[in-house]
Design an enzyme around this catalytic site. Structure first.
Site, mmCIF file in Angstrom:
data_model
loop_
_atom_site.group_PDB
_atom_site.id
_atom_site.type_symbol
_atom_site.label_atom_id
_atom_site.label_comp_id
_atom_site.label_asym_id
_atom_site.label_seq_id
_atom_site.Cartn_x
_atom_site.Cartn_y
_atom_site.Cartn_z
ATOM 1 N N HIS A 138 1.197 -7.949 84.386
ATOM 2 C CA HIS A 138 1.844 -8.315 83.122
ATOM 3 C C HIS A 138 2.510 -9.672 83.328
ATOM 4 C CE1 HIS A 138 1.640 -4.087 81.837
ATOM 5 N NE2 HIS A 138 2.349 -3.725 82.885
ATOM 6 N N CYS A 171 6.995 -0.187 84.530
ATOM 7 C CA CYS A 171 6.832 -1.418 85.317
ATOM 8 C C CYS A 171 7.428 -2.621 84.585
ATOM 9 C CB CYS A 171 5.361 -1.648 85.605
ATOM 10 S SG CYS A 171 4.297 -1.382 84.172
HETATM 11 P P1 NAD Z 1 -2.841 7.961 86.373
HETATM 12 O O1 NAD Z 1 -3.662 8.439 85.225
HETATM 13 O O2 NAD Z 1 -3.357 6.870 87.227
HETATM 14 O O3 NAD Z 1 -2.495 9.191 87.319
HETATM 15 C C1 NAD Z 1 -2.044 10.419 86.834
HETATM 16 C C2 NAD Z 1 -2.432 11.519 87.798
HETATM 17 O O4 NAD Z 1 -1.984 12.766 87.283
HETATM 18 C C3 NAD Z 1 -3.934 11.638 87.995
HETATM 19 O O5 NAD Z 1 -4.165 11.982 89.341
HETATM 20 C C4 NAD Z 1 -4.315 12.788 87.065
HETATM 21 O O6 NAD Z 1 -5.467 13.477 87.502
HETATM 22 C C5 NAD Z 1 -3.095 13.673 87.171
HETATM 23 N N1 NAD Z 1 -2.879 14.519 86.003
HETATM 24 C C6 NAD Z 1 -3.272 14.325 84.740
HETATM 25 N N2 NAD Z 1 -2.818 15.311 83.941
HETATM 26 C C7 NAD Z 1 -2.123 16.149 84.752
HETATM 27 C C8 NAD Z 1 -1.436 17.359 84.525
HETATM 28 N N3 NAD Z 1 -1.329 17.890 83.308
HETATM 29 N N4 NAD Z 1 -0.849 17.942 85.582
HETATM 30 C C9 NAD Z 1 -0.911 17.403 86.824
HETATM 31 N N5 NAD Z 1 -1.548 16.249 87.084
HETATM 32 C C10 NAD Z 1 -2.163 15.653 86.065
HETATM 33 O O7 NAD Z 1 -1.441 7.603 85.747
HETATM 34 P P2 NAD Z 1 -0.386 6.546 86.293
HETATM 35 O O8 NAD Z 1 -0.781 5.199 85.814
HETATM 36 O O9 NAD Z 1 -0.155 6.758 87.743
HETATM 37 O O10 NAD Z 1 0.887 6.950 85.445
HETATM 38 C C11 NAD Z 1 1.755 7.998 85.830
HETATM 39 C C12 NAD Z 1 3.120 7.726 85.251
HETATM 40 O O11 NAD Z 1 3.567 6.463 85.771
HETATM 41 C C13 NAD Z 1 3.162 7.576 83.723
HETATM 42 O O12 NAD Z 1 4.416 8.014 83.254
HETATM 43 C C14 NAD Z 1 3.050 6.074 83.531
HETATM 44 O O13 NAD Z 1 3.564 5.644 82.301
HETATM 45 C C15 NAD Z 1 3.888 5.585 84.691
HETATM 46 N N6 NAD Z 1 3.637 4.193 85.125
HETATM 47 C C16 NAD Z 1 2.368 3.709 85.213
HETATM 48 C C17 NAD Z 1 2.183 2.397 85.606
HETATM 49 C C18 NAD Z 1 0.825 1.794 85.704
HETATM 50 O O14 NAD Z 1 0.690 0.604 85.501
HETATM 51 N N7 NAD Z 1 -0.208 2.546 85.980
HETATM 52 C C19 NAD Z 1 3.276 1.600 85.950
HETATM 53 C C20 NAD Z 1 4.556 2.160 85.929
HETATM 54 C C21 NAD Z 1 4.723 3.457 85.496
#
Ligand code: NAD
Length: 339
Positions: free
Chosen positions: A218, A139
């Site tokens: 942010h 992000c």
């Molecule tokens: P999150 O923890 O909210 O969601 C992750 C999901 O994946 C959950 O549903 C969890 O149960 C599931 N999960 C966990 N381990 C798993 C596995 N081994 N196999 C399958 N599913 C699994 O995470 P998020 O914030 O959505 O982040 C996901 C990606 O997006 C990451 O790479 C993160 O860096 C990126 N990201 C996050 C944000 C943010 O602010 N949240 C912003 C941009 C990018």
């Protein structure tokens, strides 16, 4: 036939990408894959998203919880052209996608080295056309690219210093902090500068990051040395014509990220998301004719969502013209209405 998309990992980013995919007319949401049978899984079923469990073990847990899953990730991939991987960083599904012969998009928690190709719709859509694997950067990185790429393209950027004030965690997360502290990222530069260069390799950018106890956005304080003279009005004009940048103003009462998110709620979009990067119009200053300062705020949960939709189109070559893809995505999500 619309392209068949599976979203693996249905958390903060995954559920937003799934909803956005479901809105497109050139792709269909073939499945969302979840590991845990919780309230989010029940909501996916309620929304009519085809729900799958990560593996057989998870499937048994879904059955026990009384949540109907249609099979496992392997079954979902049988019906997919592309997987958007929204699992936490380093979950390690690349080999599974390769084996299933599906294309894949990862999120910013992954290293650029996983795909050797990182995506931003306005900056390098053409470079990613037809690729098998791509990563949408984080992000913060996406936010910096959104304002710096058009500046570089129109006015020329010599050097950038960006101070990134990072939210502690997302609103739905009650486990992480800091709760009452300010945490500097001691690595220098912070990982964001090199990450911006994964999409804009020639940009001379240095970043410093600190984490603060807020969950909603942010904030970036950015200093840019421009290649030639420009005034604030010219800079604002560049962003007015740029992709997914919106203006807010302190003079309108938007003094902080709190009012930006209040404004986002007033826009009545899905989940009150703000896909655009919010730049303070009256926080843009040029001194010595070439030194630009500005502030911008990033809604961490949603700015990457439209980029994922455009990345799907690029990889599957559903659209070859970035402008047309961006316009299509923006129309479906109501982007542009905030300008
Ligand atoms: P999150 O923890 O909210 O969601 C992750 C999901 O994946 C959950 O549903 C969890 O149960 C599931 N999960 C966990 N381990 C798993 C596995 N081994 N196999 C399958 N599913 C699994 O995470 P998020 O914030 O959505 O982040 C996901 C990606 O997006 C990451 O790479 C993160 O860096 C990126 N990201 C996050 C944000 C943010 O602010 N949240 C912003 C941009 C990018």
């Amino acid at each position: 036939m619309p392209a068949r998309i599976v979203v693996n990992g249905y958390g903060t980013i995954g559920k937003r990408v799934a909803d956005a995919v479901a809105l497109q007319d050139d792709m269909t949401l073939a499945g969302v894959v979840k590991r845990t049978p919780d309230f989010e899984a029940r909501m996916a079923v309620r929304k009519g998203h085809p729900l799958f469990a990560t593996d057989k073990e998870a499937l048994a847990k879904f059955q026990k919880a009384g949540i109907k899953a249609r099979g496992t990730l392997a079954d979902a991939m049988d019906q997919a052209d592309l997987v958007v991987d929204c699992t936490p960083e380093a979950s390690g599904y690349k080999a599974a996608y390769e084996k299933a012969g599906v294309k894949a998009i990862w999120q910013g928690g992954e290293e650029h080295a996983l795909t050797n190709l990182s995506f931003n719709a306005a900056a390098n859509f053409a470079e990613c056309l037809g690729a098998t694997f791509v990563r949408v950067p984080s992000c913060n990185t996406t936010g910096l690219i959104r304002t710096l790429h058009p500046l570089d393209a129109h006015l020329g950027v010599r050097k950038v210093l960006a101070v990134i004030v990072r939210r502690a965690t997302d609103p739905g997360d009650s486990k992480k902090g800091p709760l009452n502290a300010i945490e500097p990222e001691l690595e220098m530069p912070s990982h964001h500068g090199p990450d911006v260069r994964s999409v804009l390799p020639a940009l001379d950018i240095h970043t410093i990051a600190v984490k603060v106890p807020t969950t909603i956005m942010h904030l970036h304080a950015v200093a840019v040395d421009l290649k030639g003279p420009a005034d604030a009005a010219e800079v604002l004009d560049v962003w007015a014509n740029a992709t997914r940048v919106a203006f807010v103003a302190g003079s309108d009462g938007v003094k902080s990220t709190a009012q930006i998110m209040e404004w986002a709620r007033d826009l009545s979009r899905n989940r009150s998301d703000l896909y655009e990067i919010a730049v303070w119009r009256d926080g843009v200053h040029v001194t010595d004719r070439t030194r630009l300062y500005y502030f911008q705020a990033v809604h961490q949960e949603s700015d990457v969502v439209p980029e994922n939709v455009d990345a799907i189109r690029a990889l599957l070559e559903l659209e070859k013209d970035p402008r047309r893809s961006i316009e299509k995505t923006d129309r479906s999500l109501g982007i542009g209405l905030a300008k």
